[in-house]
Design a protein around this motif. Structure first.
Motif, PDB file in Angstrom:
ATOM      1  N   ASN A 144      65.235  23.048  54.648  1.00  0.00           N
ATOM      2  CA  ASN A 144      65.454  22.389  53.342  1.00  0.00           C
ATOM      3  C   ASN A 144      63.922  22.266  52.599  1.00  0.00           C
ATOM      4  OD1 ASN A 144      65.948  20.371  51.574  1.00  0.00           O
ATOM      5  ND2 ASN A 144      66.402  18.493  52.950  1.00  0.00           N
ATOM      6  N   GLU A 145      63.795  23.033  51.451  1.00  0.00           N
ATOM      7  CA  GLU A 145      62.588  23.339  51.122  1.00  0.00           C
ATOM      8  C   GLU A 145      62.094  21.989  50.313  1.00  0.00           C
ATOM      9  OE1 GLU A 145      60.685  26.191  47.421  1.00  0.00           O
ATOM     10  OE2 GLU A 145      62.815  26.833  48.243  1.00  0.00           O
ATOM     11  N   GLY A 146      60.686  21.889  50.616  1.00  0.00           N
ATOM     12  CA  GLY A 146      59.777  20.725  50.365  1.00  0.00           C
ATOM     13  C   GLY A 146      59.893  19.631  51.453  1.00  0.00           C
ATOM     14  N   LYS A 147      60.808  19.789  52.227  1.00  0.00           N
ATOM     15  CA  LYS A 147      60.802  18.719  53.488  1.00  0.00           C
ATOM     16  C   LYS A 147      60.285  19.470  54.867  1.00  0.00           C
ATOM     17  CE  LYS A 147      63.406  14.696  54.305  1.00  0.00           C
ATOM     18  NZ  LYS A 147      64.897  14.146  53.892  1.00  0.00           N
ATOM     19  N   MET A 148      59.025  19.146  55.202  1.00  0.00           N
ATOM     20  CA  MET A 148      58.734  19.947  56.296  1.00  0.00           C
ATOM     21  C   MET A 148      59.123  19.246  57.689  1.00  0.00           C
ATOM     22  SD  MET A 148      56.558  21.751  54.792  1.00  0.00           S
ATOM     23  CE  MET A 148      55.283  22.546  56.118  1.00  0.00           C
ATOM     24  N   LYS A 149      59.623  20.147  58.449  1.00  0.00           N
ATOM     25  CA  LYS A 149      60.178  19.929  59.775  1.00  0.00           C
ATOM     26  C   LYS A 149      59.657  20.772  60.875  1.00  0.00           C
ATOM     27  CE  LYS A 149      64.533  17.664  58.938  1.00  0.00           C
ATOM     28  NZ  LYS A 149      65.840  17.567  59.270  1.00  0.00           N
ATOM     29  N   SER A 186      57.759  23.974  59.230  1.00  0.00           N
ATOM     30  CA  SER A 186      58.234  24.706  58.167  1.00  0.00           C
ATOM     31  C   SER A 186      59.094  23.928  57.291  1.00  0.00           C
ATOM     32  CB  SER A 186      58.760  26.122  58.395  1.00  0.00           C
ATOM     33  OG  SER A 186      60.241  25.828  58.923  1.00  0.00           O
ATOM     34  N   ASP A 187      59.466  24.361  55.997  1.00  0.00           N
ATOM     35  CA  ASP A 187      60.595  23.815  55.274  1.00  0.00           C
ATOM     36  C   ASP A 187      61.530  24.877  54.865  1.00  0.00           C
ATOM     37  OD1 ASP A 187      59.090  25.551  53.724  1.00  0.00           O
ATOM     38  OD2 ASP A 187      58.777  24.147  51.964  1.00  0.00           O
TER      39      ASP A 187
END
Length: 201
Positions: free
Chosen positions: A186-191, A182-183
């Motif tokens: 940190n939106e836009g950064k998938m972890k 999910s992101d």
């Protein structure tokens, strides 16, 4: 002729009279005795012949009974031998069928054994992937609710870090499911849920 001569003549005549009939009686008695003896011999011979006939009849009857019994016994033995032959043929057919079935079972066993070895190899590969255990819930939840459900049960959403694992997960699921990526932080950064970054798209 004198007296002495007359006496001798009379005596001789008397003697003739006396001896004549006596001789006749004696010879008549001898004839009767001979006839009686002949009759007795005839009766005795008839009785002996009758006994011989009875004995021969008994012997022939016993022989007939013995021969009939032996014939029946032989027929019984023959029937028993035929039954044994039929039983042997039937058992040989069953043995052939069982041998064929045994060969089929042997082939099936070899095939199942091969399959088992393949499954064991696949299972070993799964354990090598991190000894992951997967659970797919049929309940509809949001990503956060799904993650919380997994944590409540001692796990987390799945992390897919190899192509093999991705193929395996794809083979398990037929619908859309949540994975541990999910992101939210940190939106836009998938972890991934273990904070490792997404290396491949």
């Amino acid at each position: 002729m004198d007296l002495e001569d007359i006496y001798v003549n009379v005596k001789n005549d008397d003697m003739k009279d006396i001896t004549g009939p006596r001789t006749q009686n004696h010879s008549q008695d001898g004839g009767k005795d001979g006839k009686c003896r002949g009759r007795r011999c005839l009766v005795l011979m008839t009785v002996c012949l009758g006994l011989i006939c009875v004995l021969l009849l008994v012997f022939i009857t016993l022989q007939h009974i013995t021969i009939t019994a032996e014939r029946d016994l032989l027929k019984s033995y023959k029937n028993t031998a035929e039954e044994f032959n039929h039983t042997i043929i039937s058992l040989q057919d069953k043995n052939t069928d069982l041998m064929t079935e045994k060969d089929q079972l042997k082939n099936s066993f070899s095939s199942l054994n091969q399959k088992k070895m393949e499954l064991e190899t696949e299972l070993r590969k799964l354990y090598e992937r991190g000894k992951d255990r997967f659970f797919i819930s049929s309940e509809l939840k949001s990503w956060s609710e799904s993650r919380q459900y997994c944590r409540d049960h001692g796990g987390d959403l799945v992390i897919i870090n190899t192509e093999e694992k991705q193929k395996f997960i794809s083979s398990l699921v037929k619908e859309i499911v949540w994975i541990g990526l999910s992101d939210i932080v940190n939106e836009g950064k998938m972890k991934w849920v273990d904070n490792s970054p997404l290396k491949q798209g």
